[in-house]
Design an enzyme around this catalytic site. Sequence first.
Site, short mmCIF file in Angstrom:
data_model
loop_
_atom_site.label_atom_id
_atom_site.label_comp_id
_atom_site.label_asym_id
_atom_site.label_seq_id
_atom_site.Cartn_x
_atom_site.Cartn_y
_atom_site.Cartn_z
N HIS A 159 0.82 -1.22 0.00
CA HIS A 159 0.00 0.00 0.00
C HIS A 159 0.86 1.27 0.00
CE1 HIS A 159 -3.67 -2.20 0.37
NE2 HIS A 159 -3.35 -2.73 1.53
N ASP A 195 -2.54 -10.31 -2.74
CA ASP A 195 -3.12 -9.90 -1.46
C ASP A 195 -4.59 -9.54 -1.70
OD1 ASP A 195 -2.07 -8.53 1.42
OD2 ASP A 195 -3.85 -7.56 0.57
N HIS A 197 -6.21 -7.03 -0.75
CA HIS A 197 -6.35 -5.60 -1.00
C HIS A 197 -5.57 -5.16 -2.24
CE1 HIS A 197 -6.81 -6.23 3.43
NE2 HIS A 197 -7.89 -5.49 3.21
N ASP A 284 -4.75 -12.79 2.95
CA ASP A 284 -6.03 -12.29 3.48
C ASP A 284 -7.19 -12.60 2.53
OD1 ASP A 284 -4.73 -10.46 1.84
OD2 ASP A 284 -4.76 -8.82 3.29
C1 SP5 Z 1 -1.16 -5.15 3.89
C2 SP5 Z 1 -2.65 -5.14 4.14
O1 SP5 Z 1 -3.28 -6.19 3.99
N1 SP5 Z 1 -3.21 -4.02 4.58
C3 SP5 Z 1 -4.61 -3.94 4.82
C4 SP5 Z 1 -5.01 -2.69 5.51
C5 SP5 Z 1 -6.47 -2.66 5.78
N2 SP5 Z 1 -6.81 -1.58 6.63
C6 SP5 Z 1 -8.20 -1.22 6.74
C7 SP5 Z 1 -9.02 -2.34 7.19
C8 SP5 Z 1 -10.45 -1.93 7.44
C9 SP5 Z 1 -11.21 -3.17 7.70
N3 SP5 Z 1 -12.53 -3.02 8.12
C10 SP5 Z 1 -13.14 -4.30 7.99
C11 SP5 Z 1 -14.23 -4.54 8.93
C12 SP5 Z 1 -14.55 -6.02 8.84
N4 SP5 Z 1 -15.56 -6.40 9.76
ZN ZN Z 2 -4.19 -7.08 2.42
#
Ligand code: SP5
Ligand code: ZN
Length: 342
Positions: A159, A195, A197, A284
Amino acid sequence: MITIFNEHHALHHGVELNDGVVMTCWESPSRAELVLERVRAADLGNVIPAVAHDEAAYARVHGDAYLRHLVTAWPDWCASGFTNPALPLVWPIHALRGDREPRHIEGRLGYFAMDAGCSIAENTWQAVRGSADTALTGAAQVLAGAASAFALCRPPGHHAGRNYMGGYCYLNNAAIAAQALRDGGAARVAALDVDFHHGNGTQDVFYDRGDVFFASLHGDPRVSYPYFLGYEDERGAGPGLDCTANFPLQPGTTWETYAVALQDACTRIRSFGAEALVVSLGVDTFVGDPISSFALQSEDYLRMGAMIARLDLPTLFVFEGGYAVGEIGVNVVNTLLGFESR
Ligand code: SP5
Ligand code: ZN
């Protein structure tokens, strides 16, 4: 397959906003330890320490002002009288001035961050550069002729853009490694991001370049973090046009659907003519991940690794996300074992 590990990763343990409250990050030190444990239990291969690199290697990918901020953020935060982990609270979005770096640390934290997912404390920089060094050590292994290597990086990197941090990522380990492969002689390099994301940072670094292909499979930005990049119509720009490929996928995605997109991504990488491959390996996408919405099973990672191996390229795996700590080791190592089973 050799694994590169930085034992100083645990110096970093972040905090983030969760349900409106500052809590320990999902991205925890135990993640790397559990993966390492599984690497050893599965006899994947030797584990070697990360070799320290000069900051010049990070500067091939990141801007000087951003690197300076990373180094000075904590001392400047303390000098302003703060004592807890530093987090941003104001950002130069849209019509605000994004062309002026503020002098005060409170302004700088927002200027150089896309979200509040990257807290900074006393030893953050040491762990962060150790993570980049882990990727660089892996790239050196591949340049020296290894068929593959696993950089067990922590904190993650995909990211982090040229000039910003976000999503637990400070330096973009995969981008730094891809650049090192280019600088070491690979004419064309591909970065494949699996990943959950979108790898917005890696895309940012290589968007206008024709020498590094970027492909990402991820949760559709309409409903998934990072929300503001990763649409299908992002294809690269200038000399990099059609050297970026995004595969947004829907919540609930299983291997059946995922495999079709991954095959497409691999076909694009093959026709690009990559000579080396960097895989941003986040797990993930697992059904049990607490912050993501795909539905891959542990056995699917064996298939994922085997499919990537069919590209038949020197390959550096760079660890990214994955927050289901109970299965994180099996899922990561299954990918690597699947790759080796080719
Ligand atoms: C490297 C990586 O995988 N970074 C991911 C960062 C995610 N950050 C924000 C996550 C917000 C998640 N909210 C989810 C609620 C689920 N119930
Ligand atoms: Zn991720």
